[in-house]
Design an enzyme around this catalytic site. Structure first.
Site, mmCIF file in Angstrom:
data_model
loop_
_atom_site.group_PDB
_atom_site.id
_atom_site.type_symbol
_atom_site.label_atom_id
_atom_site.label_comp_id
_atom_site.label_asym_id
_atom_site.label_seq_id
_atom_site.Cartn_x
_atom_site.Cartn_y
_atom_site.Cartn_z
ATOM 1 N N LYS A 2 45.721 53.268 39.962
ATOM 2 C CA LYS A 2 44.647 54.251 40.190
ATOM 3 C C LYS A 2 43.485 53.622 40.947
ATOM 4 O O LYS A 2 42.991 54.178 41.923
ATOM 5 C CB LYS A 2 44.124 54.817 38.863
ATOM 6 C CG LYS A 2 45.097 55.698 38.127
ATOM 7 C CD LYS A 2 44.484 56.257 36.858
ATOM 8 C CE LYS A 2 44.007 55.181 35.903
ATOM 9 N NZ LYS A 2 45.074 54.449 35.203
ATOM 10 N N THR A 30 43.505 50.895 42.740
ATOM 11 C CA THR A 30 43.985 50.513 44.069
ATOM 12 C C THR A 30 44.002 51.739 44.991
ATOM 13 O O THR A 30 43.569 51.672 46.141
ATOM 14 C CB THR A 30 45.399 49.905 43.939
ATOM 15 O OG1 THR A 30 45.342 48.835 42.984
ATOM 16 C CG2 THR A 30 45.902 49.372 45.264
ATOM 17 N N ARG A 59 34.828 52.203 37.738
ATOM 18 C CA ARG A 59 34.266 51.611 36.519
ATOM 19 C C ARG A 59 34.018 50.120 36.736
ATOM 20 O O ARG A 59 34.691 49.502 37.549
ATOM 21 C CB ARG A 59 35.256 51.771 35.367
ATOM 22 C CG ARG A 59 35.313 53.173 34.832
ATOM 23 C CD ARG A 59 36.492 53.363 33.923
ATOM 24 N NE ARG A 59 37.720 53.349 34.681
ATOM 25 C CZ ARG A 59 38.925 53.186 34.159
ATOM 26 N NH1 ARG A 59 39.061 52.993 32.878
ATOM 27 N NH2 ARG A 59 39.991 53.202 34.922
ATOM 28 N N LYS A 100 45.535 41.557 31.237
ATOM 29 C CA LYS A 100 45.504 42.565 32.289
ATOM 30 C C LYS A 100 44.886 42.047 33.582
ATOM 31 O O LYS A 100 45.239 42.450 34.675
ATOM 32 C CB LYS A 100 44.778 43.830 31.831
ATOM 33 C CG LYS A 100 44.895 44.962 32.881
ATOM 34 C CD LYS A 100 44.863 46.318 32.251
ATOM 35 C CE LYS A 100 45.306 47.422 33.196
ATOM 36 N NZ LYS A 100 44.528 47.652 34.373
ATOM 37 N N ALA A 149 38.783 54.128 27.392
ATOM 38 C CA ALA A 149 39.377 55.433 27.684
ATOM 39 C C ALA A 149 40.023 56.043 26.442
ATOM 40 O O ALA A 149 40.630 57.096 26.518
ATOM 41 C CB ALA A 149 40.401 55.307 28.801
ATOM 42 N N PHE A 177 43.606 55.560 32.125
ATOM 43 C CA PHE A 177 44.904 56.017 31.595
ATOM 44 C C PHE A 177 45.539 57.121 32.459
ATOM 45 O O PHE A 177 45.169 57.313 33.604
ATOM 46 C CB PHE A 177 44.778 56.484 30.140
ATOM 47 C CG PHE A 177 44.387 55.407 29.156
ATOM 48 C CD1 PHE A 177 44.505 54.062 29.487
ATOM 49 C CD2 PHE A 177 43.923 55.725 27.897
ATOM 50 C CE1 PHE A 177 44.165 53.072 28.568
ATOM 51 C CE2 PHE A 177 43.577 54.738 26.969
ATOM 52 C CZ PHE A 177 43.698 53.415 27.314
ATOM 53 N N PHE A 228 55.793 50.424 46.011
ATOM 54 C CA PHE A 228 56.051 49.039 45.614
ATOM 55 C C PHE A 228 57.160 48.470 46.491
ATOM 56 O O PHE A 228 58.013 49.220 46.973
ATOM 57 C CB PHE A 228 56.449 48.970 44.138
ATOM 58 C CG PHE A 228 55.264 48.929 43.217
ATOM 59 C CD1 PHE A 228 54.457 50.051 43.063
ATOM 60 C CD2 PHE A 228 54.933 47.773 42.515
ATOM 61 C CE1 PHE A 228 53.347 50.021 42.237
ATOM 62 C CE2 PHE A 228 53.823 47.736 41.684
ATOM 63 C CZ PHE A 228 53.025 48.854 41.541
ATOM 64 N N TRP A 262 48.070 49.317 49.075
ATOM 65 C CA TRP A 262 48.139 47.998 48.448
ATOM 66 C C TRP A 262 48.603 46.970 49.484
ATOM 67 O O TRP A 262 48.028 45.892 49.586
ATOM 68 C CB TRP A 262 49.091 48.034 47.245
ATOM 69 C CG TRP A 262 49.195 46.713 46.539
ATOM 70 C CD1 TRP A 262 48.326 46.214 45.600
ATOM 71 C CD2 TRP A 262 50.199 45.720 46.736
ATOM 72 N NE1 TRP A 262 48.740 44.975 45.196
ATOM 73 C CE2 TRP A 262 49.889 44.644 45.874
ATOM 74 C CE3 TRP A 262 51.342 45.630 47.542
ATOM 75 C CZ2 TRP A 262 50.672 43.490 45.797
ATOM 76 C CZ3 TRP A 262 52.122 44.489 47.469
ATOM 77 C CH2 TRP A 262 51.788 43.425 46.606
#
Ligand code: ADP
Length: 559
Positions: free
Chosen positions: A74, A76, A97, A108, A276, A304, A384, A412
């Site tokens: 999200k 990215t 955020r 993470k 979240a 999320f 990906f 990305w």
């Protein structure tokens, strides 16, 4: 296979503009800019007054399908979409955020986008940044100190020490602090009681920062926060303890949005980062409003999957902020959809069209949900390296058959250039479809009615079951007149249900609400469906073990 540089290697190559130059280009005046070094600044809230009459840009929310633990991209996509819109000649600003230090040292890693779609300077943003976390931690702990001090000096408010709900906080993953005893050491140190620590971003102070519309609104919200109950069961607030003014003073700079930039010099407002689950998981209303004044488009995200992040963004943040989104982008990855179609985590890299076909149900449900709010919606397929041509083709075909706009998102790997299609699709969608945004439920409805609406309409379940404890709490909130607030669901992000194992788009389930709490300052009722971790721990080999700095100040291992 080509070696992909790490996020930090890419970030260190960035050609950043001095933030003062960028601010000037985007219409921020010199006296509104407060510099924190050469590449970070805070923006004075006076700017909102100056630009009051200026027309707002279009608000776009980036959300996602139910994610895998790695995240579906999200942040990215938000960064990449902002870069891509600027590439096609639209003025776009992004709002994210701000990351917490806890996860940086855990598993993470940082939260500043990834690959060629990042905000920079990423080290600073992930570390102490402009000190907002420090301010929140201090404001929170001032209130904690005031509680124990009040009891020590005679407890005039009659606080029941067994019913203190306010915890201390620290911006660190440290499981040893989850449950602690304070006040040990005899009479001079006050009364002994059990307390606990949360991570700073779980604090209601953070949620208040993100939902406040001015410094005075923040003060009122702090004043309303419930910290404990008396022996008679009456709530005790920060205002009763008389420290809400001092807390607000501590937050006088934290309330100002932070300005940084993306790898392609798109302005980025990185401000506020509440949990979240027990909070609403969105950046600040003030940064969002500011971005809407600065750009033709403001792209932002919510934590999320869409069943949690978008639902709270649309029912809590937009309501309090008077915000009307123009469109929503749902990020999907082929890997996660295959997982929703039954593939094991370890097999996600191999082609599986059948599983993708089946897992599409999760994406379809999230898209359907966004439409229930009256909003135009599109899908962004975050590509990906492991995705095959056949899989991409199938997913795009399925989206078209379902009747939702779709674009491949290659930000990305390729930055804004990789998002040009996505940007055109979005602009087209917004020009073609009018937003008729409305929240899903009436705030004046009862707590069970509101929760049931979310469970049935968003999760696809039968309804909510309230534990005896939750029922008691609901009754208490009704008596106190604190029940007419929006709902903040604390639920697993991995499933549309409250069972992380139920993937895809399950039906026929109930949601069990175990506990109900009020965040009266933030202005929502938290419904907990499971045990929610508010102080994470570190894994056996934490990310911290790979982080280093050399004699030239060059940082490595920050993912
Ligand atoms: P979210 O905001 O949904 O949690 P992020 O945007 O933070 O997700 O991405 C999570 C992680 O996945 C980051 O480390 C990011 O670099 C990585 N990532 C995102 N998109 C891709 C992609 N297309 N290919 C490889 N890695 C990606």
């Amino acid at each position: 296979e080509v070696k992909v540089p790490s996020d930090i290697e890419i970030a260190q190559q960035a050609k950043m503009k001095p933030i003062a130059d960028l601010a000037m280009e985007w219409g921020i005046e010199d006296e509104e800019l407060e510099m924190y070094g050469k590449y970070k600044a805070k923006i004075s809230l006076d700017i909102l007054n100056r630009l009051k009459e200026k027309e707002d840009g279009k608000l776009v929310l980036v959300t996602a399908i139910s994610p895998t633990p790695a995240g579906e991209g999200k942040s990215t996509t938000t960064v990449g979409l902002g870069q891509a819109l600027n590439k096609i000649g639209k003025k776009a600003v992004i709002a994210l955020r701000e990351p917490s230090l806890g996860p940086v040292f855990g598993v993470k890693g940082g939260a500043a986008g990834g690959g060629y779609a990042q905000v920079v300077p990423m080290e600073d943003i992930n570390l102490h940044f402009t000190g907002d976390m420090h301010a929140i931690t201090t404001a929170n702990n001032l209130l904690s100190a005031a509680i124990d001090n009040h009891i020590n000096h005679g407890n005039q408010l009659n606080i029941d020490a067994r019913q203190i709900v306010w915890k201390r906080v620290l911006d660190m993953n440290d499981r040893a602090l989850r449950d602690v005893v304070v006040g040990l050491g005899g009479k001079a140190n006050g009364f002994v009681r059990q307390d606990g620590f949360m991570i700073t971003v779980a604090s209601e102070v953070m949620a208040v920062l993100c939902l406040s519309t001015s410094l005075m609104d923040m003060k009122e919200r702090f004043g309303r926060m419930v910290v404990a109950y008396t022996y008679e069961g009456k709530p005790v607030t920060a205002k009763d303890l008389g420290v809400h003014g001092a807390m607000t003073m501590l937050m006088k700079d934290a309330i100002k949005p932070n300005l940084v930039q993306t790898l392609e010099n798109t302005p980025a407002l990185v401000h506020g980062g509440p949990f979240a689950n027990i909070a609403h998981g969105c950046n600040s209303i003030l940064a969002t409003r500011l971005g809407l004044k600065l750009g033709e488009y403001l792209i932002t995200e919510a934590g999320f999957g869409a069943d949690l992040g978008a639902e709270k963004f649309l029912n809590i943040k937009c309501r309090y902020g008077g915000l009307k989104p123009a469109a929503v982008v749902v990020v999907a990855t082929i890997r996660a959809l295959k997982m929703h179609g039954g593939v094991k985590k370890t097999d996600l890299a191999s082609e599986n069209l059948q599983a993708l076909d089946k897992g599409f149900a999760n994406l379809a449900k999230q898209v359907e949900n966004i439409r229930k709010f009256g909003l135009p919606v599109m899908v962004a397929v975050n590509k990906f390296v492991s995705d095959t041509e056949a899989e991409i083709e199938l997913l795009i075909k399925k989206c078209k058959e379902y009747g939702v706009d779709v674009a491949l998102n290659e930000c990305w790997g390729r930055g804004g250039e990789g998002g040009v299609d996505m940007a055109h699709t979005l602009v087209n969608l917004i020009e073609r479809e009018e937003s008729s945004y409305k929240p899903l439920y009436d705030m004046e409805a009862s707590i069970p009615e509101k929760v049931n609406t979310i469970v049935r309409e968003i999760y696809g379940g039968n309804g909510a079951v309230f534990s005896p404890k939750a029922q008691k709490e609901i009754k208490k909130l009704e008596e106190l007149g604190l029940d007419k607030l929006p709902i903040c669901m604390a639920k697993t992000q991995y499933s549309l249900s409250d069972n992380p194992e139920l993937l895809g788009a399950p039906s026929g389930f109930d949601i069990t609400v175990k506990e109900v709490r009020v965040s009266a300052g933030a202005g929502f009722i938290v419904c907990l469906t499971g045990d929610i971790m508010t102080m994470p721990g570190l894994p056996k080999v934490p990310a911290a073990n790979n982080i280093d700095i050399d004699e030239n100040g060059k940082i490595t291992g920050l993912f």
